[in-house]
Design an enzyme around this catalytic site. Structure first.
Site, PDB file in Angstrom:
ATOM      1  N   LYS A   1      40.162   1.533  21.449  1.00 36.69           N
ATOM      2  CA  LYS A   1      39.178   2.325  22.195  1.00 36.69           C
ATOM      3  C   LYS A   1      38.799   1.630  23.498  1.00 36.69           C
ATOM      4  O   LYS A   1      38.523   2.296  24.509  1.00 36.69           O
ATOM      5  CB  LYS A   1      37.933   2.577  21.348  1.00 36.69           C
ATOM      6  CG  LYS A   1      38.163   3.513  20.162  1.00 36.69           C
ATOM      7  CD  LYS A   1      38.503   4.927  20.583  1.00 36.69           C
ATOM      8  CE  LYS A   1      38.474   5.888  19.395  1.00 36.69           C
ATOM      9  NZ  LYS A   1      38.883   7.255  19.761  1.00 36.69           N
TER      10      LYS A   1
ATOM     11  N   TYR B   1      32.225   0.769  20.604  1.00 35.53           N
ATOM     12  CA  TYR B   1      32.703  -0.609  20.430  1.00 35.53           C
ATOM     13  C   TYR B   1      33.781  -0.969  21.450  1.00 35.53           C
ATOM     14  O   TYR B   1      34.307  -2.068  21.426  1.00 35.53           O
ATOM     15  CB  TYR B   1      33.065  -0.950  18.995  1.00 35.53           C
ATOM     16  CG  TYR B   1      33.914  -0.032  18.155  1.00 35.53           C
ATOM     17  CD1 TYR B   1      35.005   0.655  18.660  1.00 35.53           C
ATOM     18  CD2 TYR B   1      33.627   0.092  16.782  1.00 35.53           C
ATOM     19  CE1 TYR B   1      35.796   1.447  17.841  1.00 35.53           C
ATOM     20  CE2 TYR B   1      34.406   0.889  15.957  1.00 35.53           C
ATOM     21  CZ  TYR B   1      35.492   1.566  16.497  1.00 35.53           C
ATOM     22  OH  TYR B   1      36.261   2.342  15.678  1.00 35.53           O
TER      23      TYR B   1
HETATM   24  P1  NAP Z   1      39.014  12.714  12.118  1.00 41.83           P
HETATM   25  O1  NAP Z   1      38.367  13.884  11.465  1.00 41.83           O
HETATM   26  O2  NAP Z   1      39.587  11.627  11.259  1.00 41.83           O
HETATM   27  O3  NAP Z   1      40.153  13.297  13.049  1.00 41.83           O
HETATM   28  C1  NAP Z   1      41.225  12.582  13.504  1.00 41.83           C
HETATM   29  C2  NAP Z   1      42.215  13.617  13.981  1.00 41.83           C
HETATM   30  O4  NAP Z   1      43.316  12.960  14.603  1.00 41.83           O
HETATM   31  C3  NAP Z   1      42.779  14.460  12.853  1.00 41.83           C
HETATM   32  O5  NAP Z   1      42.638  15.833  13.176  1.00 41.83           O
HETATM   33  C4  NAP Z   1      44.252  14.085  12.796  1.00 41.83           C
HETATM   34  O6  NAP Z   1      45.052  15.234  12.521  1.00 41.83           O
HETATM   35  C5  NAP Z   1      44.493  13.611  14.215  1.00 41.83           C
HETATM   36  N1  NAP Z   1      45.591  12.655  14.269  1.00 41.83           N
HETATM   37  C6  NAP Z   1      45.638  11.435  13.660  1.00 41.83           C
HETATM   38  N2  NAP Z   1      46.825  10.863  13.904  1.00 41.83           N
HETATM   39  C7  NAP Z   1      47.542  11.740  14.697  1.00 41.83           C
HETATM   40  C8  NAP Z   1      48.832  11.701  15.272  1.00 41.83           C
HETATM   41  N3  NAP Z   1      49.655  10.654  15.097  1.00 41.83           N
HETATM   42  N4  NAP Z   1      49.229  12.752  16.035  1.00 41.83           N
HETATM   43  C9  NAP Z   1      48.407  13.818  16.209  1.00 41.83           C
HETATM   44  N5  NAP Z   1      47.167  13.899  15.690  1.00 41.83           N
HETATM   45  C10 NAP Z   1      46.745  12.868  14.931  1.00 41.83           C
HETATM   46  O7  NAP Z   1      38.084  11.973  13.172  1.00 41.83           O
HETATM   47  P2  NAP Z   1      36.675  12.387  13.812  1.00 41.83           P
HETATM   48  O8  NAP Z   1      35.596  11.696  13.093  1.00 41.83           O
HETATM   49  O9  NAP Z   1      36.608  13.861  13.997  1.00 41.83           O
HETATM   50  O10 NAP Z   1      36.784  11.665  15.220  1.00 41.83           O
HETATM   51  C11 NAP Z   1      37.313  12.329  16.348  1.00 41.83           C
HETATM   52  C12 NAP Z   1      37.305  11.365  17.512  1.00 41.83           C
HETATM   53  O11 NAP Z   1      35.997  10.876  17.745  1.00 41.83           O
HETATM   54  C13 NAP Z   1      38.171  10.131  17.289  1.00 41.83           C
HETATM   55  O12 NAP Z   1      38.761   9.756  18.509  1.00 41.83           O
HETATM   56  C14 NAP Z   1      37.187   9.094  16.827  1.00 41.83           C
HETATM   57  O13 NAP Z   1      37.624   7.772  17.076  1.00 41.83           O
HETATM   58  C15 NAP Z   1      35.993   9.456  17.692  1.00 41.83           C
HETATM   59  N6  NAP Z   1      34.694   8.997  17.165  1.00 41.83           N
HETATM   60  C16 NAP Z   1      34.140   9.612  16.073  1.00 41.83           C
HETATM   61  C17 NAP Z   1      32.891   9.231  15.616  1.00 41.83           C
HETATM   62  C18 NAP Z   1      32.209   9.932  14.455  1.00 41.83           C
HETATM   63  O14 NAP Z   1      31.041   9.664  14.177  1.00 41.83           O
HETATM   64  N7  NAP Z   1      32.875  10.862  13.757  1.00 41.83           N
HETATM   65  C19 NAP Z   1      32.218   8.184  16.256  1.00 41.83           C
HETATM   66  C20 NAP Z   1      32.817   7.546  17.362  1.00 41.83           C
HETATM   67  C21 NAP Z   1      34.063   7.994  17.806  1.00 41.83           C
HETATM   68  P3  NAP Z   1      46.360  15.183  11.569  1.00 41.83           P
HETATM   69  O15 NAP Z   1      45.992  14.373  10.381  1.00 41.83           O
HETATM   70  O16 NAP Z   1      46.591  16.636  11.298  1.00 41.83           O
HETATM   71  O17 NAP Z   1      47.456  14.566  12.389  1.00 41.83           O
END
Ligand code: NAP
Length: 322
Positions: free
Chosen positions: A205, A190
């Site tokens: 993003k 997006y």
């Molecule tokens: P997730 O499991 O929610 O992971 C987010 C991570 O970011 C967590 O480990 C969290 O760790 C860390 N985080 C959040 N705030 C933080 C802060 N202030 N300082 C340091 N760490 C922080 O997300 P995910 O689904 O694995 O996604 C990973 C990436 O892929 C993201 O950038 C997301 O936008 C992108 N993405 C994912 C998908 C999908 O299908 N899953 C699709 C498109 C894009 P703590 O809580 O320990 O801080």
């Protein structure tokens, strides 16, 4: 295969349900994109990242953990950086099980001093970080008109400002030392299309993608590559319940997704392979690029449009009352 790897593998896909099995097309003649090799297979030579310190923000959960594991498999010393001790412990345990050197470092990427301290801790443990994966982000669905200033700032601060602060820290250290490095930013499709229901995250993003292009040009002369990776839909057990609620129910038990051209969701090792490739010696002339790993889902268009349903309605919210 480790327990963690098993957890990151999609569950078996009944052939009749998905049409994706080895025997070919389902009853409808559609086969979707083939499944990838299993977790544990590598696209790069063993030891590609031997002696390399790799920092993965948010490396204790979901996709960040899968990416961290892929670097670990290829010999990297991995630093996972985030806030929540439980997340850090989960990522650390998975890397230890793999036999990879790991440092679980508490860090809030919104805080420049915290980021600097994390890089110093990483350097003390494994030498200067040479690869940075800016994976950490925050997100939740909300109609724009209901979004509080605090919600907007929090998501933009973590996703965009955090990515900038970590990149800046890596960049400053390598510019001063005159040494090369590689950054992989995790973006989202997006960034191009806009993200109804996710105005904060989509704007952030888009900023991350744009920052990728700027930094690639600014820092290319100093030997620093900057690329971005766009995951498609990669469901995982760490997803928040409100994000999970947006998934097709079938993905809870299979990897089938009838809404995507691939007819399936992504397997996390597919993202790990893409991230490690972009940071590897084999991609040194690739910079400023955003690689999409989504089975062409974001390019999907239909011949006839379905009626527009407002974001409020999609989220089951009552009409906006002011
Ligand atoms: P997730 O499991 O929610 O992971 C987010 C991570 O970011 C967590 O480990 C969290 O760790 C860390 N985080 C959040 N705030 C933080 C802060 N202030 N300082 C340091 N760490 C922080 O997300 P995910 O689904 O694995 O996604 C990973 C990436 O892929 C993201 O950038 C997301 O936008 C992108 N993405 C994912 C998908 C999908 O299908 N899953 C699709 C498109 C894009 P703590 O809580 O320990 O801080």
């Amino acid at each position: 295969m480790s327990a963690d790897d098993a957890a990151t593998e999609p569950r078996p896909v009944p052939e009749a349900q998905s049409g994706l099995g080895v025997s070919g097309a389902g009853a409808d003649g559609l086969i979707g994109l083939p499944h990838p090799p299993a977790v544990g297979a590598s696209a790069l030579p063993a030891g590609t990242f031997d002696g390399t310190c790799v920092v993965v923000t948010g490396g204790g959960t979901g996709l960040g953990k899968a990416i961290a594991l892929e670097f670990g498999r290829l010999g990297a010393s991995v630093v996972i950086a985030s806030r929540n001790p439980e997340h850090l412990a989960a990522g650390e345990a998975a890397l230890v099980e793999l036999g990879a050197p790991v440092l679980a470092q508490r860090c809030d990427i919104r805080d420049a001093a915290d980021v600097a301290a994390a890089f110093t801790a990483a350097e003390d443990a494994f030498g200067p970080p040479q690869v940075l994966v800016n994976n950490a982000a925050a997100n939740f669905p909300v109609p724009a008109e209901d979004m509080s200033p605090n919600a907007w700032r929090t998501v933009v601060d973590i996703t965009l400002t955090g990515t900038f602060l970590c990149s800046r820290e890596l960049g400053r250290r390598h510019l001063a030392a005159r040494t090369p490095a590689s950054i992989v930013n995790i973006a989202a499709s997006y960034a191009w299309t806009g993200g109804p229901g996710f105005a904060h995250s989509a704007a952030a993003k888009a900023g991350v993608k744009n920052l990728t292009e700027t930094l690639a040009v600014e820092w290319g002369p100093y030997g620093i590559q900057v690329n971005a990776l766009v995951p498609g839909l990669f469901p995982h057990e760490d997803m928040t319940s409100d994000i999970q609620a947006n998934l097709d129910g079938t993905t809870a038990t299979t990897d089938h997704d009838a809404r995507q051209p691939a007819l399936r969701v992504g397997h996390r090792q597919e993202l790990g392979w893409a991230a490690t490739f972009l940071a590897s010696p084999y991609a040194r002339f690739i910079s400023g690029h955003t690689l999409v790993v989504d089975g062409a889902n974001w390019q999907r268009r239909t011949l006839t449009n379905a009626p527009v349903v407002s974001v409020r309605e999609q989220m089951g919210r009552p009409p906006f009352a002011g």
